[in-house]
Motif scaffolding. Structure first.
Motif, PDB file in Angstrom:
ATOM      1  N   SER A   1      20.844  44.252  40.831  1.00  0.00           N
ATOM      2  CA  SER A   1      19.981  43.190  41.366  1.00  0.00           C
ATOM      3  C   SER A   1      20.162  42.999  42.867  1.00  0.00           C
ATOM      4  O   SER A   1      19.504  42.142  43.466  1.00  0.00           O
ATOM      5  N   GLY A   2      21.072  43.764  43.467  1.00  0.00           N
ATOM      6  CA  GLY A   2      21.284  43.682  44.907  1.00  0.00           C
ATOM      7  C   GLY A   2      22.276  42.621  45.344  1.00  0.00           C
ATOM      8  O   GLY A   2      22.360  42.305  46.527  1.00  0.00           O
ATOM      9  N   MET A   3      23.034  42.050  44.404  1.00  0.00           N
ATOM     10  CA  MET A   3      24.038  41.044  44.754  1.00  0.00           C
ATOM     11  C   MET A   3      25.434  41.647  44.637  1.00  0.00           C
ATOM     12  O   MET A   3      25.756  42.266  43.623  1.00  0.00           O
ATOM     13  N   ASP A   4      26.266  41.459  45.652  1.00  0.00           N
ATOM     14  CA  ASP A   4      27.638  41.956  45.610  1.00  0.00           C
ATOM     15  C   ASP A   4      28.453  41.164  44.586  1.00  0.00           C
ATOM     16  O   ASP A   4      28.391  39.927  44.546  1.00  0.00           O
ATOM     17  N   PHE A   5      29.222  41.875  43.783  1.00  0.00           N
ATOM     18  CA  PHE A   5      30.101  41.236  42.793  1.00  0.00           C
ATOM     19  C   PHE A   5      31.068  40.284  43.484  1.00  0.00           C
ATOM     20  O   PHE A   5      31.427  39.242  42.946  1.00  0.00           O
ATOM     21  N   ASP A  52      41.385  39.379  47.665  1.00  0.00           N
ATOM     22  CA  ASP A  52      40.985  40.656  48.252  1.00  0.00           C
ATOM     23  C   ASP A  52      40.318  41.494  47.174  1.00  0.00           C
ATOM     24  O   ASP A  52      40.886  41.716  46.101  1.00  0.00           O
ATOM     25  N   PHE A  53      39.126  41.969  47.471  1.00  0.00           N
ATOM     26  CA  PHE A  53      38.377  42.779  46.506  1.00  0.00           C
ATOM     27  C   PHE A  53      37.754  43.947  47.248  1.00  0.00           C
ATOM     28  O   PHE A  53      36.999  43.772  48.188  1.00  0.00           O
ATOM     29  N   ASP A  54      38.104  45.148  46.827  1.00  0.00           N
ATOM     30  CA  ASP A  54      37.623  46.337  47.537  1.00  0.00           C
ATOM     31  C   ASP A  54      37.293  47.420  46.518  1.00  0.00           C
ATOM     32  O   ASP A  54      38.111  47.740  45.652  1.00  0.00           O
ATOM     33  N   VAL A  55      36.103  47.957  46.592  1.00  0.00           N
ATOM     34  CA  VAL A  55      35.675  49.028  45.691  1.00  0.00           C
ATOM     35  C   VAL A  55      35.325  50.256  46.514  1.00  0.00           C
ATOM     36  O   VAL A  55      34.541  50.178  47.462  1.00  0.00           O
ATOM     37  N   ARG A  56      35.918  51.387  46.143  1.00  0.00           N
ATOM     38  CA  ARG A  56      35.590  52.668  46.778  1.00  0.00           C
ATOM     39  C   ARG A  56      35.129  53.615  45.681  1.00  0.00           C
ATOM     40  O   ARG A  56      35.933  54.044  44.840  1.00  0.00           O
TER      41      ARG A  56
END
Length: 209
Positions: A92-96, A125-129
């Motif tokens: 939906s285009g919204m960041d988790f 802190d939340f980081d997705v790669r």
């Protein structure tokens, strides 16, 4: 993975579960669309109910819900709930992160006040790669040629409902790093696909469909 399809109604009724598993024959497209719309609405209403639950459900009742945290089906459900939310927001285009960070901060503040009798200064802190690998089509071709695939590749094919999953009699899976560990992914996939598992040392597993 639907560990007990006939359990009492939750967000979904037993009939909804049968429909989603493809076990219900729909004679008209309109019937199928009505079922899909009904399920979407129930999910939306269930999500909105959590506003009431988080503000009014007594701590002892919340703790009672999570008394089942040792149940694999319950843990799998929590994991799937978070995955469903992450994927839905992403599509939906919204960041988790937009919902995760304030949710964790609020929960820690409530925990500090109710349990510890204190305030809390919360940093999240939340980081997705994400690195995207083999396409579903390429993985399906490898399954057809009896070439081993990774658990993650098989998961992607299964979730894409590629016909190769229903066409294949066996699927060969290569476990990572030459070990026999896969974090339970294959067990969940085998349950989802209703498949048998046979280990082929040193690092192969055969799924019999």
């Amino acid at each position: 993975m639907d560990h007990d399809a006939d359990r009492p109604r939750g967000v979904l009724s037993p009939a909804d579960r049968a429909f989603l598993r493809g076990e219900t024959e729909m004679t008209h497209d309109q019937s199928r669309r009505n079922a899909e719309a009904r399920i979407r609405k129930r999910i939306v209403n269930a999500i909105e109910d959590f506003t009431l639950l988080v503000h009014t459900l007594k701590p002892k009742d919340r703790e009672g819900v999570f008394d089942t945290v040792d149940d694999p089906a319950f843990v799998d459900g929590v994991l799937s709930m978070l995955s469903f939310t992450y994927l839905g927001l992403k599509e939906s285009g919204m960041d988790f992160e937009r919902v995760l960070v304030p949710a964790v901060r609020r929960a820690e503040e409530v925990h500090a006040a109710d349990t510890l009798g204190s305030t809390a200064d919360v940093a999240v802190d939340f980081d997705v790669r994400a690195e995207y690998g083999t396409s579903v089509a390429d993985t399906a071709d490898r399954i057809r040629s009896d070439t081993p695939v990774t658990p993650e590749e098989l998961f992607a094919v299964a979730m894409a409902d590629d016909p190769v999953v229903s066409e294949a009699e066996t699927i060969l899976v290569r476990l990572p790093h030459g070990t026999d560990a896969d974090d339970g992914v294959l067990d969940r996939l085998a349950s989802y696909l209703d498949a048998g598992l046979t280990h082929r040392p040193p690092n192969r597993v055969e799924l019999t469909l």
